[in-house]
Design a protein around this motif. Structure first.
Motif, mmCIF file in Angstrom:
data_model
loop_
_atom_site.group_PDB
_atom_site.id
_atom_site.type_symbol
_atom_site.label_atom_id
_atom_site.label_comp_id
_atom_site.label_asym_id
_atom_site.label_seq_id
_atom_site.Cartn_x
_atom_site.Cartn_y
_atom_site.Cartn_z
ATOM 1 N N UNK A 17 0.832 -1.209 0.000
ATOM 2 C CA UNK A 17 0.000 0.000 0.000
ATOM 3 C C UNK A 17 0.863 1.253 0.000
ATOM 4 N N UNK A 18 2.011 1.203 0.663
ATOM 5 C CA UNK A 18 2.928 2.336 0.634
ATOM 6 C C UNK A 18 3.462 2.554 -0.774
ATOM 7 N N UNK A 19 3.789 1.470 -1.473
ATOM 8 C CA UNK A 19 4.269 1.598 -2.850
ATOM 9 C C UNK A 19 3.194 2.202 -3.752
ATOM 10 N N UNK A 20 1.954 1.762 -3.567
ATOM 11 C CA UNK A 20 0.857 2.327 -4.364
ATOM 12 C C UNK A 20 0.673 3.812 -4.072
ATOM 13 N N UNK A 21 0.794 4.205 -2.812
ATOM 14 C CA UNK A 21 0.623 5.613 -2.434
ATOM 15 C C UNK A 21 1.742 6.477 -3.015
ATOM 16 N N UNK A 22 2.969 5.971 -3.015
ATOM 17 C CA UNK A 22 4.080 6.731 -3.587
ATOM 18 C C UNK A 22 3.915 6.904 -5.087
ATOM 19 N N UNK A 23 3.401 5.875 -5.759
ATOM 20 C CA UNK A 23 3.133 6.000 -7.199
ATOM 21 C C UNK A 23 2.102 7.087 -7.454
ATOM 22 N N UNK A 24 1.061 7.132 -6.629
ATOM 23 C CA UNK A 24 0.040 8.166 -6.784
ATOM 24 C C UNK A 24 0.601 9.559 -6.533
ATOM 25 N N UNK A 25 1.467 9.677 -5.524
ATOM 26 C CA UNK A 25 2.058 10.987 -5.250
ATOM 27 C C UNK A 25 2.928 11.462 -6.409
ATOM 28 N N UNK A 26 3.697 10.548 -7.007
ATOM 29 C CA UNK A 26 4.521 10.927 -8.161
ATOM 30 C C UNK A 26 3.648 11.337 -9.346
ATOM 31 N N UNK A 27 2.553 10.627 -9.548
ATOM 32 C CA UNK A 27 1.663 10.958 -10.650
ATOM 33 C C UNK A 27 0.993 12.314 -10.439
ATOM 34 N N UNK A 28 0.489 12.539 -9.229
ATOM 35 C CA UNK A 28 -0.157 13.826 -8.930
ATOM 36 C C UNK A 28 0.858 14.966 -9.023
#
Length: 217
Positions: A17-28
């Motif tokens: 879940x942390x990896x998914x959240x970091x991907x979202x932060x990079x995308x945003x």
């Protein structure tokens, strides 16, 4: 890799879940940089005293509030419409309600705003994901939601059962009953003579024993 049926929901752990959240932060961050930060940097160079950059709420300016609302809107809209953000989709994760009902907009709104804010206080709410058996953070418990895997995959090991992390032992692949012969490409298959049934010899007469009387000639 071979997909398995998702009969029993498997909750997503802390690191995935942390990896998914970091991907979202990079995308945003990439989207907001191209659409907001770079144009605003030009405006700031032309007019440093712009009202858009002046604090209006404590130390937050309209620019800071806009960035927060844009990031929150991404999580709210993606979770409500599809059940997962881009990062969660890449990690095969999905947000579902614990009672298997459809996520409501109010529930998702509360989860992605107030729930995430409470979980971010000293990161205690997020650390609850790693220590709880259900892998629920504080925002999950407040909104009665859970993050689960949408696809279970395991490597196929011929003739052996390969354990899968989080899924238990996988069933063994079927082993052929007859041995498999290999030959070079293009070579004709050798003819095999048919097996003949085993012939049994007639039973020979048993020799007379000493206790039996011999017949007179």
């Amino acid at each position: 890799m071979q997909p398995l049926e998702n009969n029993a929901a498997t909750p997503g752990g802390f690191f995935v879940r942390l990896a998914a959240y970091l991907i979202d932060l990079l995308l945003i961050g990439a989207i907001l940089t191209l659409t907001v930060r770079l144009p605003l940097l030009l405006v700031q160079m032309l007019n440093p005293a712009s009202w858009f950059l002046s604090p209006i709420l404590f130390r937050f300016s309209p620019y800071d509030i806009f960035l927060y609302l844009a990031g929150s809107a991404y999580f709210i809209v993606m979770t409500y419409l599809t059940g997962a953000t881009v990062g969660k989709r890449l990690m095969n994760l999905r947000v579902v309600a614990c009672d298997d009902s459809k996520l409501t907009f109010v529930n998702v709104l509360y989860r992605e705003t107030i729930g995430r804010y409470l979980s971010s206080l000293l990161f205690v709410g997020y650390l609850m994901i790693g220590v709880s058996e259900t892998k629920q953070g504080l925002h999950d418990r407040l909104c009665d939601t859970q993050v689960i895997y949408t696809c279970k995959c395991r490597p196929v090991v011929y003739g052996k059962a390969s354990p899968v992390y989080g899924y238990g032992a996988a069933p063994a692949a079927a082993v052929p009953s007859a041995p498999v012969s290999y030959r070079p490409y293009g070579q004709a298959k050798p003819e095999v003579a048919p097996e003949l049934p085993e012939q049994t010899q007639p039973n020979a007469p048993e020799p007379p024993t000493d206790t039996q009387e011999r017949e007179p000639k």
